[in-house]
Motif scaffolding. Structure first.
Motif, PDB file in Angstrom:
ATOM      1  N   UNK A 134      46.188  69.382  56.176  1.00 48.57           N
ATOM      2  CA  UNK A 134      45.327  68.899  55.098  1.00 48.57           C
ATOM      3  C   UNK A 134      46.214  68.351  53.989  1.00 48.57           C
ATOM      4  N   UNK A 135      46.045  67.103  53.633  1.00 48.94           N
ATOM      5  CA  UNK A 135      46.819  66.485  52.554  1.00 48.94           C
ATOM      6  C   UNK A 135      46.021  66.608  51.268  1.00 48.94           C
ATOM      7  N   UNK A 136      46.659  67.205  50.241  1.00 51.25           N
ATOM      8  CA  UNK A 136      45.942  67.486  48.993  1.00 51.25           C
ATOM      9  C   UNK A 136      46.856  67.281  47.799  1.00 51.25           C
ATOM     10  N   UNK A 137      46.554  66.299  46.978  1.00 53.76           N
ATOM     11  CA  UNK A 137      47.316  66.071  45.747  1.00 53.76           C
ATOM     12  C   UNK A 137      48.641  65.396  45.980  1.00 53.76           C
ATOM     13  N   UNK A 138      49.413  65.288  44.899  1.00 52.65           N
ATOM     14  CA  UNK A 138      50.681  64.570  44.957  1.00 52.65           C
ATOM     15  C   UNK A 138      51.897  65.463  44.756  1.00 52.65           C
ATOM     16  N   UNK A 139      51.696  66.759  44.508  1.00 52.01           N
ATOM     17  CA  UNK A 139      52.807  67.686  44.314  1.00 52.01           C
ATOM     18  C   UNK A 139      52.504  68.999  45.035  1.00 52.01           C
ATOM     19  N   UNK A 140      53.555  69.788  45.240  1.00 53.08           N
ATOM     20  CA  UNK A 140      53.384  71.074  45.910  1.00 53.08           C
ATOM     21  C   UNK A 140      52.332  71.927  45.204  1.00 53.08           C
ATOM     22  N   UNK A 141      52.330  71.916  43.870  1.00 49.41           N
ATOM     23  CA  UNK A 141      51.378  72.741  43.120  1.00 49.41           C
ATOM     24  C   UNK A 141      49.933  72.376  43.468  1.00 49.41           C
ATOM     25  N   UNK A 142      49.670  71.100  43.744  1.00 54.18           N
ATOM     26  CA  UNK A 142      48.323  70.678  44.128  1.00 54.18           C
ATOM     27  C   UNK A 142      47.944  71.261  45.489  1.00 54.18           C
ATOM     28  N   UNK A 143      48.874  71.180  46.433  1.00 51.55           N
ATOM     29  CA  UNK A 143      48.619  71.729  47.765  1.00 51.55           C
ATOM     30  C   UNK A 143      48.426  73.239  47.699  1.00 51.55           C
ATOM     31  N   UNK A 144      49.204  73.907  46.839  1.00 52.64           N
ATOM     32  CA  UNK A 144      49.070  75.352  46.695  1.00 52.64           C
ATOM     33  C   UNK A 144      47.690  75.730  46.169  1.00 52.64           C
ATOM     34  N   UNK A 145      47.225  75.019  45.162  1.00 52.58           N
ATOM     35  CA  UNK A 145      45.902  75.306  44.607  1.00 52.58           C
ATOM     36  C   UNK A 145      44.812  75.112  45.662  1.00 52.58           C
ATOM     37  N   UNK A 146      44.935  74.062  46.457  1.00 53.19           N
ATOM     38  CA  UNK A 146      43.949  73.811  47.506  1.00 53.19           C
ATOM     39  C   UNK A 146      43.995  74.900  48.573  1.00 53.19           C
ATOM     40  N   UNK A 147      45.191  75.361  48.895  1.00 49.28           N
ATOM     41  CA  UNK A 147      45.322  76.416  49.907  1.00 49.28           C
ATOM     42  C   UNK A 147      44.727  77.731  49.402  1.00 49.28           C
ATOM     43  N   UNK A 148      44.890  78.010  48.108  1.00 47.43           N
ATOM     44  CA  UNK A 148      44.332  79.236  47.539  1.00 47.43           C
ATOM     45  C   UNK A 148      42.805  79.204  47.569  1.00 47.43           C
ATOM     46  N   UNK A 149      42.235  78.039  47.329  1.00 49.07           N
ATOM     47  CA  UNK A 149      40.780  77.905  47.421  1.00 49.07           C
ATOM     48  C   UNK A 149      40.311  78.133  48.855  1.00 49.07           C
ATOM     49  N   UNK A 150      41.081  77.644  49.814  1.00 41.49           N
ATOM     50  CA  UNK A 150      40.747  77.826  51.222  1.00 41.49           C
ATOM     51  C   UNK A 150      40.809  79.302  51.617  1.00 41.49           C
ATOM     52  N   UNK A 151      41.815  80.006  51.118  1.00 41.34           N
ATOM     53  CA  UNK A 151      41.941  81.442  51.390  1.00 41.34           C
ATOM     54  C   UNK A 151      40.727  82.192  50.841  1.00 41.34           C
ATOM     55  N   UNK A 152      40.331  81.859  49.613  1.00 44.63           N
ATOM     56  CA  UNK A 152      39.184  82.520  48.995  1.00 44.63           C
ATOM     57  C   UNK A 152      37.903  82.277  49.789  1.00 44.63           C
ATOM     58  N   UNK A 153      37.798  81.111  50.397  1.00 43.91           N
ATOM     59  CA  UNK A 153      36.597  80.751  51.136  1.00 43.91           C
ATOM     60  C   UNK A 153      36.568  81.357  52.530  1.00 43.91           C
ATOM     61  N   UNK A 154      37.725  81.445  53.190  1.00 44.64           N
ATOM     62  CA  UNK A 154      37.760  81.822  54.606  1.00 44.64           C
ATOM     63  C   UNK A 154      38.299  83.221  54.887  1.00 44.64           C
ATOM     64  N   UNK A 155      39.101  83.777  53.966  1.00 39.04           N
ATOM     65  CA  UNK A 155      39.733  85.060  54.228  1.00 39.04           C
ATOM     66  C   UNK A 155      40.988  84.971  55.066  1.00 39.04           C
ATOM     67  N   UNK A 156      41.498  83.767  55.259  1.00 38.68           N
ATOM     68  CA  UNK A 156      42.742  83.600  56.014  1.00 38.68           C
ATOM     69  C   UNK A 156      43.913  84.224  55.256  1.00 38.68           C
ATOM     70  N   UNK A 157      44.965  84.544  55.984  1.00 37.99           N
ATOM     71  CA  UNK A 157      46.161  85.128  55.378  1.00 37.99           C
ATOM     72  C   UNK A 157      47.033  84.040  54.775  1.00 37.99           C
ATOM     73  N   UNK A 158      47.315  84.141  53.475  1.00 38.12           N
ATOM     74  CA  UNK A 158      48.180  83.171  52.809  1.00 38.12           C
ATOM     75  C   UNK A 158      49.639  83.517  53.050  1.00 38.12           C
ATOM     76  N   UNK A 159      50.399  82.543  53.486  1.00 39.64           N
ATOM     77  CA  UNK A 159      51.835  82.718  53.704  1.00 39.64           C
ATOM     78  C   UNK A 159      52.563  81.860  52.678  1.00 39.64           C
ATOM     79  N   UNK A 160      53.058  82.498  51.624  1.00 41.27           N
ATOM     80  CA  UNK A 160      53.672  81.749  50.524  1.00 41.27           C
ATOM     81  C   UNK A 160      55.054  81.257  50.919  1.00 41.27           C
ATOM     82  N   UNK A 161      55.384  80.068  50.444  1.00 36.96           N
ATOM     83  CA  UNK A 161      56.653  79.448  50.823  1.00 36.96           C
ATOM     84  C   UNK A 161      57.872  80.175  50.288  1.00 36.96           C
TER      85      UNK A 161
END
Length: 327
Positions: A134-161
């Motif tokens: 999934x391509x989201x935003x123009x910087x890592x921080x944008x992708x991180x925010x989108x991934x956090x929203x996905x975790x909140x919605x799905x319950x998937x395990x977040x693996x931080x870089x």
């Protein structure tokens, strides 16, 4: 669950910010069947037009998925409880490729969020490993925010870089290998983005070897944190932005770096390009910009070894299309 895995799970659940040698060694035992022990290359700086001096290169760009990140990815997936919905990661590219690779090997579903600055080589690796990209935003921080929203919605395990205990423990295995294979080095140069790699390595050495951080001038995250006394937002640009440009370094690595990283050296984009070209032309080593940044510090003179100093440089990533074999 194996005894080694149970022991490391127990140790990392202890409420502490310490990343110890014992934890790193236990983690290394767990991930060892899944990662490569990357080789060393002994070279001489005279080959690059500098005064004669030996230099040891740790070739971590030969790791699975093209960078050191596979170590932290496997540590997360093997030491944490993964739900049936799988895992999610935000990445400039290399971490995402590593999580996708580890997930594929372990039969786990993975969704990877990346910014639009991610190189085509890294995006293709992620897709090739079977993950949802999934391509989201123009910087890592944008992708991180989108991934956090996905975790909140799905319950998937977040693996931080980088700002995750298991990530630091996995990356620390680079230091374990290097100390075993080159016990006499006095100085190690390591490129810094979010700081998971240098944090894990510095925790392993714990002051027994001089650790020097190298960052692009346009992404001085650890440099800014050292000046402020805490992780703070920093510029996030430059040629290595897809691997060395989070908005700030991790909270977990910062006390380790403050205790065990001697200094931060900043290098220009031109110096990084020249280091990439030199590694290829003289040693036939392919490195992406972030992977060549630490060597750029030596080649550009931003870090000058003392006479007789035994220096090692980590070449940490090779996910690039800079070398074209179609011609």
């Amino acid at each position: 669950m194996s005894t080694a895995r149970r022991a490391i799970l127990t140790s990392i659940m202890t409420p502490t910010m310490d990343i110890t040698r014992e934890q790193i060694a236990a983690t290394e035992a767990v991930i060892r069947p899944h990662i490569r022990r990357t080789p060393l290359l002994e070279a001489n700086l005279a080959d690059f037009g500098l005064p004669t001096a030996p230099v040891t290169l740790k070739l971590e760009m030969l790791q699975h998925s093209g960078s050191f990140k596979a170590r932290g990815a496997f540590a997360n997936l093997l030491l944490r409880r993964v739900p049936n919905v799988g895992v999610v990661a935000a990445s400039g590219g290399n971490h995402g490729a590593a999580v996708a690779y580890a997930a594929q090997r372990l039969g786990i579903r993975a969704t990877i969020f990346v910014p639009d600055i991610t190189s085509p080589a890294k995006a293709e690796r992620i897709r090739g490993y079977g993950a949802k990209l999934v391509i989201s935003g123009s910087r890592y921080a944008d992708a991180l925010a989108a991934s956090e929203a996905h975790v909140a919605q799905t319950g998937a395990l977040a693996v931080h870089a980088y700002d995750q205990t298991e990530t630091l423990l996995g990356q620390g295995s680079v230091g374990l290998e290097l100390e075993q294979d080159a016990p006499d080095i006095e100085t190690l140069l390591v490129a810094v983005g979010g700081g998971g790699l240098i944090g894990g390595i510095a925790a392993w050495y714990a002051g027994r070897t001089r650790i020097v951080a190298v960052e692009p001038e346009q992404s001085p995250t650890l440099h800014a944190a050292f000046e402020a006394g805490a992780p703070v937002d920093a510029p996030a640009g430059g040629i290595a932005a897809d691997s060395l440009a989070p908005r700030r370094v991790g909270e977990l690595m910062f006390p380790i770096a403050r205790a065990h990283v001697e200094r931060v050296v900043l290098v220009s984009d031109d110096a990084i390009r020249q280091a990439q070209a030199a590694l290829w032309s003289h040693l036939r080593l392919v490195a992406e910009p972030g992977g060549a940044a630490a060597f750029a510090a030596v080649l550009s003179g931003r870090y000058r070894p003392s006479p007789g100093e035994r220096v090692a440089v980590l070449v940490c990533g090779a996910n690039t299309t800079a070398v074209n074999f179609d011609g």
